[in-house]
Motif scaffolding. Sequence first.
Motif, PDB file in Angstrom:
ATOM      1  N   PRO A 160       0.818  -1.224   0.000  1.00  0.00           N
ATOM      2  CA  PRO A 160       0.000   0.000   0.000  1.00  0.00           C
ATOM      3  C   PRO A 160       0.856   1.280   0.000  1.00  0.00           C
ATOM      4  CG  PRO A 160      -0.729  -1.511   1.722  1.00  0.00           C
ATOM      5  CD  PRO A 160       0.514  -2.097   1.132  1.00  0.00           C
ATOM      6  N   GLU A 161       2.006   1.224   0.649  1.00  0.00           N
ATOM      7  CA  GLU A 161       2.899   2.399   0.680  1.00  0.00           C
ATOM      8  C   GLU A 161       3.429   2.698  -0.729  1.00  0.00           C
ATOM      9  OE1 GLU A 161       4.672   5.705   1.967  1.00  0.00           O
ATOM     10  OE2 GLU A 161       3.356   4.470   3.209  1.00  0.00           O
ATOM     11  N   TYR A 162       3.743   1.647  -1.468  1.00  0.00           N
ATOM     12  CA  TYR A 162       4.180   1.798  -2.863  1.00  0.00           C
ATOM     13  C   TYR A 162       3.083   2.480  -3.674  1.00  0.00           C
ATOM     14  CZ  TYR A 162       5.031   0.386  -7.730  1.00  0.00           C
ATOM     15  OH  TYR A 162       5.197   0.378  -9.098  1.00  0.00           O
ATOM     16  N   GLN A 163       1.856   1.959  -3.561  1.00  0.00           N
ATOM     17  CA  GLN A 163       0.727   2.510  -4.320  1.00  0.00           C
ATOM     18  C   GLN A 163       0.499   3.978  -3.972  1.00  0.00           C
ATOM     19  OE1 GLN A 163      -0.702   1.093  -6.827  1.00  0.00           O
ATOM     20  NE2 GLN A 163       0.226  -0.918  -6.571  1.00  0.00           N
ATOM     21  N   LYS A 164       0.545   4.306  -2.690  1.00  0.00           N
ATOM     22  CA  LYS A 164       0.349   5.685  -2.239  1.00  0.00           C
ATOM     23  C   LYS A 164       1.454   6.590  -2.784  1.00  0.00           C
ATOM     24  CE  LYS A 164       0.096   8.507   1.896  1.00  0.00           C
ATOM     25  NZ  LYS A 164       0.711   8.674   3.184  1.00  0.00           N
ATOM     26  N   SER A 165       2.711   6.142  -2.652  1.00  0.00           N
ATOM     27  CA  SER A 165       3.847   6.935  -3.134  1.00  0.00           C
ATOM     28  C   SER A 165       3.795   7.129  -4.648  1.00  0.00           C
ATOM     29  CB  SER A 165       5.169   6.266  -2.748  1.00  0.00           C
ATOM     30  OG  SER A 165       5.304   6.198  -1.365  1.00  0.00           O
ATOM     31  N   LEU A 166       3.408   6.075  -5.369  1.00  0.00           N
ATOM     32  CA  LEU A 166       3.307   6.156  -6.825  1.00  0.00           C
ATOM     33  C   LEU A 166       2.225   7.154  -7.238  1.00  0.00           C
ATOM     34  CD1 LEU A 166       4.181   5.150  -9.619  1.00  0.00           C
ATOM     35  CD2 LEU A 166       2.519   3.290  -9.362  1.00  0.00           C
ATOM     36  N   THR A 167       1.081   7.098  -6.592  1.00  0.00           N
ATOM     37  CA  THR A 167      -0.019   8.020  -6.899  1.00  0.00           C
ATOM     38  C   THR A 167       0.409   9.468  -6.642  1.00  0.00           C
ATOM     39  OG1 THR A 167      -1.640   6.330  -6.362  1.00  0.00           O
ATOM     40  CG2 THR A 167      -2.411   8.604  -6.327  1.00  0.00           C
ATOM     41  N   GLU A 168       1.067   9.711  -5.507  1.00  0.00           N
ATOM     42  CA  GLU A 168       1.533  11.065  -5.171  1.00  0.00           C
ATOM     43  C   GLU A 168       2.593  11.547  -6.161  1.00  0.00           C
ATOM     44  OE1 GLU A 168       2.836  10.698  -1.118  1.00  0.00           O
ATOM     45  OE2 GLU A 168       0.784  10.657  -0.335  1.00  0.00           O
ATOM     46  N   LEU A 169       3.519  10.662  -6.511  1.00  0.00           N
ATOM     47  CA  LEU A 169       4.575  11.023  -7.456  1.00  0.00           C
ATOM     48  C   LEU A 169       3.986  11.355  -8.819  1.00  0.00           C
ATOM     49  CD1 LEU A 169       7.599  11.289  -8.129  1.00  0.00           C
ATOM     50  CD2 LEU A 169       7.610   8.831  -8.598  1.00  0.00           C
ATOM     51  N   ASN A 170       3.056  10.531  -9.303  1.00  0.00           N
ATOM     52  CA  ASN A 170       2.412  10.799 -10.593  1.00  0.00           C
ATOM     53  C   ASN A 170       1.659  12.124 -10.576  1.00  0.00           C
ATOM     54  OD1 ASN A 170       3.214   8.745 -12.334  1.00  0.00           O
ATOM     55  ND2 ASN A 170       1.671   7.337 -11.566  1.00  0.00           N
ATOM     56  N   ALA A 171       0.962  12.405  -9.492  1.00  0.00           N
ATOM     57  CA  ALA A 171       0.216  13.670  -9.389  1.00  0.00           C
ATOM     58  C   ALA A 171       1.176  14.856  -9.428  1.00  0.00           C
ATOM     59  CB  ALA A 171      -0.623  13.681  -8.117  1.00  0.00           C
ATOM     60  N   ARG A 172       2.288  14.750  -8.678  1.00  0.00           N
ATOM     61  CA  ARG A 172       3.274  15.843  -8.657  1.00  0.00           C
ATOM     62  C   ARG A 172       3.906  16.037 -10.036  1.00  0.00           C
ATOM     63  NH1 ARG A 172       7.632  14.196  -5.491  1.00  0.00           N
ATOM     64  NH2 ARG A 172       9.168  14.478  -7.114  1.00  0.00           N
ATOM     65  N   LYS A 173       4.260  14.941 -10.688  1.00  0.00           N
ATOM     66  CA  LYS A 173       4.902  15.021 -12.005  1.00  0.00           C
ATOM     67  C   LYS A 173       3.922  15.522 -13.071  1.00  0.00           C
ATOM     68  CE  LYS A 173       9.013  14.294 -11.072  1.00  0.00           C
ATOM     69  NZ  LYS A 173       9.997  15.325 -11.401  1.00  0.00           N
ATOM     70  N   ARG A 174       2.660  15.151 -12.944  1.00  0.00           N
ATOM     71  CA  ARG A 174       1.637  15.636 -13.881  1.00  0.00           C
ATOM     72  C   ARG A 174       1.480  17.155 -13.730  1.00  0.00           C
ATOM     73  NH1 ARG A 174      -1.841  12.049 -12.914  1.00  0.00           N
ATOM     74  NH2 ARG A 174      -1.396  10.734 -14.692  1.00  0.00           N
ATOM     75  N   MET A 175       1.486  17.654 -12.489  1.00  0.00           N
ATOM     76  CA  MET A 175       1.380  19.090 -12.234  1.00  0.00           C
ATOM     77  C   MET A 175       2.602  19.817 -12.804  1.00  0.00           C
ATOM     78  SD  MET A 175      -0.375  21.576 -10.911  1.00  0.00           S
ATOM     79  CE  MET A 175      -1.490  20.812  -9.761  1.00  0.00           C
ATOM     80  N   GLU A 176       3.790  19.282 -12.573  1.00  0.00           N
ATOM     81  CA  GLU A 176       5.010  19.878 -13.119  1.00  0.00           C
ATOM     82  C   GLU A 176       4.953  19.920 -14.645  1.00  0.00           C
ATOM     83  OE1 GLU A 176       8.333  17.632 -11.623  1.00  0.00           O
ATOM     84  OE2 GLU A 176       7.977  18.270  -9.549  1.00  0.00           O
ATOM     85  N   PHE A 177       4.472  18.850 -15.244  1.00  0.00           N
ATOM     86  CA  PHE A 177       4.354  18.783 -16.697  1.00  0.00           C
ATOM     87  C   PHE A 177       3.400  19.862 -17.209  1.00  0.00           C
ATOM     88  CE2 PHE A 177       1.898  17.092 -20.346  1.00  0.00           C
ATOM     89  CZ  PHE A 177       2.908  17.046 -21.285  1.00  0.00           C
ATOM     90  N   ARG A 178       2.251  19.993 -16.577  1.00  0.00           N
ATOM     91  CA  ARG A 178       1.275  21.010 -16.997  1.00  0.00           C
ATOM     92  C   ARG A 178       1.848  22.414 -16.863  1.00  0.00           C
ATOM     93  NH1 ARG A 178      -3.550  17.999 -13.936  1.00  0.00           N
ATOM     94  NH2 ARG A 178      -4.105  16.538 -15.579  1.00  0.00           N
ATOM     95  N   GLU A 179       2.545  22.682 -15.768  1.00  0.00           N
ATOM     96  CA  GLU A 179       3.169  23.997 -15.576  1.00  0.00           C
ATOM     97  C   GLU A 179       4.239  24.248 -16.634  1.00  0.00           C
ATOM     98  OE1 GLU A 179       4.540  23.881 -11.537  1.00  0.00           O
ATOM     99  OE2 GLU A 179       2.524  24.149 -10.713  1.00  0.00           O
ATOM    100  N   ARG A 180       5.036  23.223 -16.921  1.00  0.00           N
ATOM    101  CA  ARG A 180       6.084  23.349 -17.938  1.00  0.00           C
ATOM    102  C   ARG A 180       5.479  23.603 -19.310  1.00  0.00           C
ATOM    103  NH1 ARG A 180       8.313  18.769 -16.769  1.00  0.00           N
ATOM    104  NH2 ARG A 180       7.667  17.586 -18.596  1.00  0.00           N
ATOM    105  N   GLU A 181       4.414  22.888 -19.629  1.00  0.00           N
ATOM    106  CA  GLU A 181       3.744  23.069 -20.919  1.00  0.00           C
ATOM    107  C   GLU A 181       3.087  24.441 -21.019  1.00  0.00           C
ATOM    108  OE1 GLU A 181       3.479  20.784 -23.806  1.00  0.00           O
ATOM    109  OE2 GLU A 181       5.313  20.375 -22.683  1.00  0.00           O
ATOM    110  N   ALA A 182       2.561  24.958 -19.911  1.00  0.00           N
ATOM    111  CA  ALA A 182       1.925  26.278 -19.905  1.00  0.00           C
ATOM    112  C   ALA A 182       2.963  27.381 -20.145  1.00  0.00           C
ATOM    113  CB  ALA A 182       1.194  26.516 -18.596  1.00  0.00           C
ATOM    114  N   ARG A 183       4.197  27.179 -19.689  1.00  0.00           N
ATOM    115  CA  ARG A 183       5.281  28.174 -19.876  1.00  0.00           C
ATOM    116  C   ARG A 183       5.903  28.093 -21.253  1.00  0.00           C
ATOM    117  NH1 ARG A 183       6.894  26.129 -14.856  1.00  0.00           N
ATOM    118  NH2 ARG A 183       8.596  25.055 -15.901  1.00  0.00           N
TER     119      ARG A 183
END
Length: 188
Positions: A160-183
């Motif tokens: 479960p810790e893996y799943q939680k960490s993976l979900t959080e990491l994907n969310a953070r990386k998706r946000m970074e990607f969107r910000e990078r694409e917006a710039r």
Amino acid sequence: MLDELWLELVSQRRLAQGRMLASIPQKMQQEGDTAEFQTVQGKTNRIKYRKHSSMISVKYEDGRGLTLEQYCAKAIEIGEDMARQMSKTLFKELDITTKATGNRVTASKTEGVHYKHLFELIGKTEVDFDDEGKPFSSFFCGLDCYQDILKKTPEWEKDPEYQKSLTELNARKRMEFREREARRRLVD
């Protein structure tokens, strides 16, 4: 015609043997002795081109040349050697760059790779997402490391810790990607 066949066979074999090389867009450089690239931190690095060469030997007997099959085999031999040389250079440059930028993660040989190492590595890099929102990135490692990851992944996926960490990491990386694409500036 044989010259074209030779170059085609060498190139095909070089790319087949050097899979990482094949994934990198290539451009023939006709002049100059250096190239520049920019890290994600914005630092411009200059690298000096290195000459790679391969030699083959052919023994002629009784004035006979090579059969077409022998000729093609020699071209393939050159392509394999060039792939080894170019891959060695590429990994050396990647090693220098990852050391300098801090984008390196080290796992203990006795403990092997843990998903936390992979997540740390992903955290240090830019991740892109396809049109359906799925992340895609490429990471390269040695065969032993790759096999260790494949063996451990089913076990990690149950944690479960893996799943939680993976979900959080994907969310953070998706946000970074969107910000990078917006710039990003679009060019005509």
